[in-house]
Design an enzyme around this catalytic site. Structure first.
Site, PDB file in Angstrom:
ATOM      1  N   ASN A  15      20.123  15.897 142.852  1.00 29.19           N
ATOM      2  CA  ASN A  15      19.333  15.005 141.990  1.00 29.19           C
ATOM      3  C   ASN A  15      17.921  15.587 141.894  1.00 29.19           C
ATOM      4  O   ASN A  15      17.123  15.433 142.812  1.00 29.19           O
ATOM      5  CB  ASN A  15      19.314  13.591 142.603  1.00 29.19           C
ATOM      6  CG  ASN A  15      18.404  12.650 141.846  1.00 29.19           C
ATOM      7  OD1 ASN A  15      18.003  12.932 140.712  1.00 29.19           O
ATOM      8  ND2 ASN A  15      18.075  11.525 142.468  1.00 29.19           N
ATOM      9  N   TRP A  16      17.655  16.235 140.783  1.00 26.26           N
ATOM     10  CA  TRP A  16      16.373  16.949 140.640  1.00 26.26           C
ATOM     11  C   TRP A  16      15.194  16.043 140.346  1.00 26.26           C
ATOM     12  O   TRP A  16      14.050  16.495 140.337  1.00 26.26           O
ATOM     13  CB  TRP A  16      16.523  18.016 139.552  1.00 26.26           C
ATOM     14  CG  TRP A  16      16.890  19.355 140.112  1.00 26.26           C
ATOM     15  CD1 TRP A  16      17.594  19.589 141.260  1.00 26.26           C
ATOM     16  CD2 TRP A  16      16.577  20.630 139.562  1.00 26.26           C
ATOM     17  NE1 TRP A  16      17.730  20.939 141.455  1.00 26.26           N
ATOM     18  CE2 TRP A  16      17.117  21.603 140.419  1.00 26.26           C
ATOM     19  CE3 TRP A  16      15.903  21.049 138.418  1.00 26.26           C
ATOM     20  CZ2 TRP A  16      16.991  22.969 140.186  1.00 26.26           C
ATOM     21  CZ3 TRP A  16      15.790  22.407 138.171  1.00 26.26           C
ATOM     22  CH2 TRP A  16      16.317  23.360 139.053  1.00 26.26           C
ATOM     23  N   LYS A  17      15.463  14.785 140.019  1.00 25.39           N
ATOM     24  CA  LYS A  17      14.370  13.860 139.643  1.00 25.39           C
ATOM     25  C   LYS A  17      13.498  14.504 138.562  1.00 25.39           C
ATOM     26  O   LYS A  17      14.028  15.201 137.701  1.00 25.39           O
ATOM     27  CB  LYS A  17      13.573  13.452 140.881  1.00 25.39           C
ATOM     28  CG  LYS A  17      14.488  12.951 141.994  1.00 25.39           C
ATOM     29  CD  LYS A  17      13.767  12.204 143.061  1.00 25.39           C
ATOM     30  CE  LYS A  17      14.768  11.786 144.121  1.00 25.39           C
ATOM     31  NZ  LYS A  17      14.210  10.903 145.105  1.00 25.39           N
ATOM     32  N   HIS A  71      19.514   3.704 140.757  1.00 24.50           N
ATOM     33  CA  HIS A  71      18.684   4.399 141.755  1.00 24.50           C
ATOM     34  C   HIS A  71      17.449   3.542 142.050  1.00 24.50           C
ATOM     35  O   HIS A  71      16.864   2.946 141.147  1.00 24.50           O
ATOM     36  CB  HIS A  71      18.271   5.780 141.235  1.00 24.50           C
ATOM     37  CG  HIS A  71      17.675   6.647 142.319  1.00 24.50           C
ATOM     38  ND1 HIS A  71      16.420   6.424 142.821  1.00 24.50           N
ATOM     39  CD2 HIS A  71      18.177   7.697 143.003  1.00 24.50           C
ATOM     40  CE1 HIS A  71      16.172   7.319 143.778  1.00 24.50           C
ATOM     41  NE2 HIS A  71      17.231   8.102 143.911  1.00 24.50           N
ATOM     42  N   GLU A  89      21.738   4.858 149.665  1.00 20.23           N
ATOM     43  CA  GLU A  89      20.478   5.545 149.933  1.00 20.23           C
ATOM     44  C   GLU A  89      19.441   4.535 150.433  1.00 20.23           C
ATOM     45  O   GLU A  89      18.845   3.806 149.627  1.00 20.23           O
ATOM     46  CB  GLU A  89      19.923   6.177 148.646  1.00 20.23           C
ATOM     47  CG  GLU A  89      20.805   7.213 148.031  1.00 20.23           C
ATOM     48  CD  GLU A  89      20.027   8.079 147.041  1.00 20.23           C
ATOM     49  OE1 GLU A  89      19.891   9.275 147.295  1.00 20.23           O
ATOM     50  OE2 GLU A  89      19.530   7.538 146.044  1.00 20.23           O
ATOM     51  N   GLY A 131      13.017  10.627 150.301  1.00 22.62           N
ATOM     52  CA  GLY A 131      11.811  11.442 150.192  1.00 22.62           C
ATOM     53  C   GLY A 131      10.856  11.315 151.362  1.00 22.62           C
ATOM     54  O   GLY A 131       9.741  11.827 151.318  1.00 22.62           O
ATOM     55  N   SER A 159      16.750  11.946 152.366  1.00 20.14           N
ATOM     56  CA  SER A 159      16.247  12.996 153.257  1.00 20.14           C
ATOM     57  C   SER A 159      17.347  13.853 153.881  1.00 20.14           C
ATOM     58  O   SER A 159      17.247  14.272 155.037  1.00 20.14           O
ATOM     59  CB  SER A 159      15.344  12.394 154.348  1.00 20.14           C
ATOM     60  OG  SER A 159      14.154  11.890 153.761  1.00 20.14           O
ATOM     61  N   GLY A 213      18.103  14.882 147.024  1.00 18.25           N
ATOM     62  CA  GLY A 213      16.940  15.013 146.151  1.00 18.25           C
ATOM     63  C   GLY A 213      16.179  16.280 146.467  1.00 18.25           C
ATOM     64  O   GLY A 213      16.551  17.393 146.065  1.00 18.25           O
ATOM     65  N   GLY A 214      15.097  16.155 147.234  1.00 13.38           N
ATOM     66  CA  GLY A 214      14.183  17.260 147.514  1.00 13.38           C
ATOM     67  C   GLY A 214      14.863  18.561 147.919  1.00 13.38           C
ATOM     68  O   GLY A 214      14.546  19.636 147.389  1.00 13.38           O
TER      69      GLY A 214
HETATM   70  P1  PGA Z   1      15.698  12.831 148.904  1.00 10.45           P
HETATM   71  O1  PGA Z   1      16.113  11.988 147.616  1.00 10.45           O
HETATM   72  O2  PGA Z   1      16.863  13.687 149.295  1.00 10.45           O
HETATM   73  O3  PGA Z   1      14.514  13.652 148.447  1.00 10.45           O
HETATM   74  O4  PGA Z   1      15.344  11.861 149.971  1.00 10.45           O
HETATM   75  C1  PGA Z   1      17.399  11.452 147.487  1.00 10.45           C
HETATM   76  C2  PGA Z   1      17.524  10.654 146.214  1.00 10.45           C
HETATM   77  O5  PGA Z   1      16.601   9.905 145.868  1.00 10.45           O
HETATM   78  O6  PGA Z   1      18.551  10.733 145.517  1.00 10.45           O
END
Ligand code: PGA
Length: 252
Positions: A5-7, A94, A168, A174, A215, A236-237
């Site tokens: 998930n690149w946001k 989300h 999540e 994050g 995370s 995400g990250g």
């Molecule tokens: P994260 O994000 O891995 O950076 O915590 C996950 C997400 O929001 O899908």
């Protein structure tokens, strides 16, 4: 399912490089779907690159709006457009959209219904905030989010099988603070049990996969994916780096 998930990140160049590096590095024998969710403005580019090169990456949209297409919505993207681009999956619910874009349960239900009608697979995101965790009310919090699924009316009940749940915890997104194994196992067990007991789906033999997100990184991914009742990851990250993501995928 292992989802990147690149946001709100990336450029045309980084999308192209990522797709190439990941496609060349992931273990083709791993049958877990590898799903890339770039920002919407790069969906078409991603589709073209994957198709032209015959890569086995699937594509998900981070966003969809609930407008049928006949209503007027500046900036809107509907499921028909996603289908037109041959996008396979869509993230709905989300926490960042629930919080920042004030996405209500009613809107979420409409989005899920429309996505299923248009044959998209839905990744339905849920997760408790830190307050609920501290008050020991995680299950109550999640049950309200899961009840939303019970209200989804699908034209074909069979389409409900295209729903995956992504758990999540908001406090883990994050933050660098993933939930620990015990917490993840108990929560995933609760989610599966709740779906089985309360959504009225038991006669349909629908047992959605439940992914973990929050995370996830190269260090913790193996422990998390090997936890009981964890069927995949939403990342995400750590998904932004193609090498890191490929390694996480291969360890899953
Ligand atoms: P994260 O994000 O891995 O950076 O915590 C996950 C997400 O929001 O899908």
């Amino acid at each position: 399912m292992i989802i990147a998930n690149w946001k709100m990140n990336g450029t045309k160049q980084s999308v192209a490089t990522w797709i190439e590096v990941v496609s060349n590095n992931i273990n083709k024998k791993n049958l877990n779907p590898c799903i890339f969710c770039p920002p919407s403005c790069y969906l078409e580019l991603a589709r073209r690159l994957i198709d032209e090169n015959g890569y086995s990456i699937e594509i998900g949209s981070q966003i969809v709006n609930h407008s049928s297409g006949n209503e007027s919505l500046t900036g809107g993207i509907n499921t028909t457009m996603l289908k037109d681009l041959s996008i396979e999956h869509v993230l709905i619910g989300h926490s960042e959209q629930r919080n920042f874009l004030k996405e209500s349960n009613n809107i979420i239900i409409k989005k899920i219904e429309k996505a299923l009608d248009d044959d998209l697979s839905v990744i339905y995101c849920i997760g408790e905030d830190i307050d609920a965790k501290n008050k020991d009310e995680t299950h109550l919090f999640l049950s309200k989010q899961l009840d939303v699924l019970g209200q989804v009316q699908s034209t074909h009940e069979d389409k409900l099988k295209s729903i995956t749940v992504a758990y999540e915890p908001i406090w883990a997104i994050g933050s660098g603070l993933n939930a620990d194994k015990d917490y993840i196992e108990k929560t995933h067990e609760f989610i599966k049990q709740y779906i089985n007991d309360h959504l009225g789906w038991s006669h349909l033999d629908i047992n959605p996969a439940v992914l973990y997100g929050g995370s996830v990184n190269l260090v913790n991914c193996e422990e998390i994916i090997s936890s009981n009742n964890v069927d995949g990851l939403l990342i995400g990250g750590a998904s932004l780096n193609s090498e890191t993501f490929s390694k996480i995928y291969n360890l899953s």
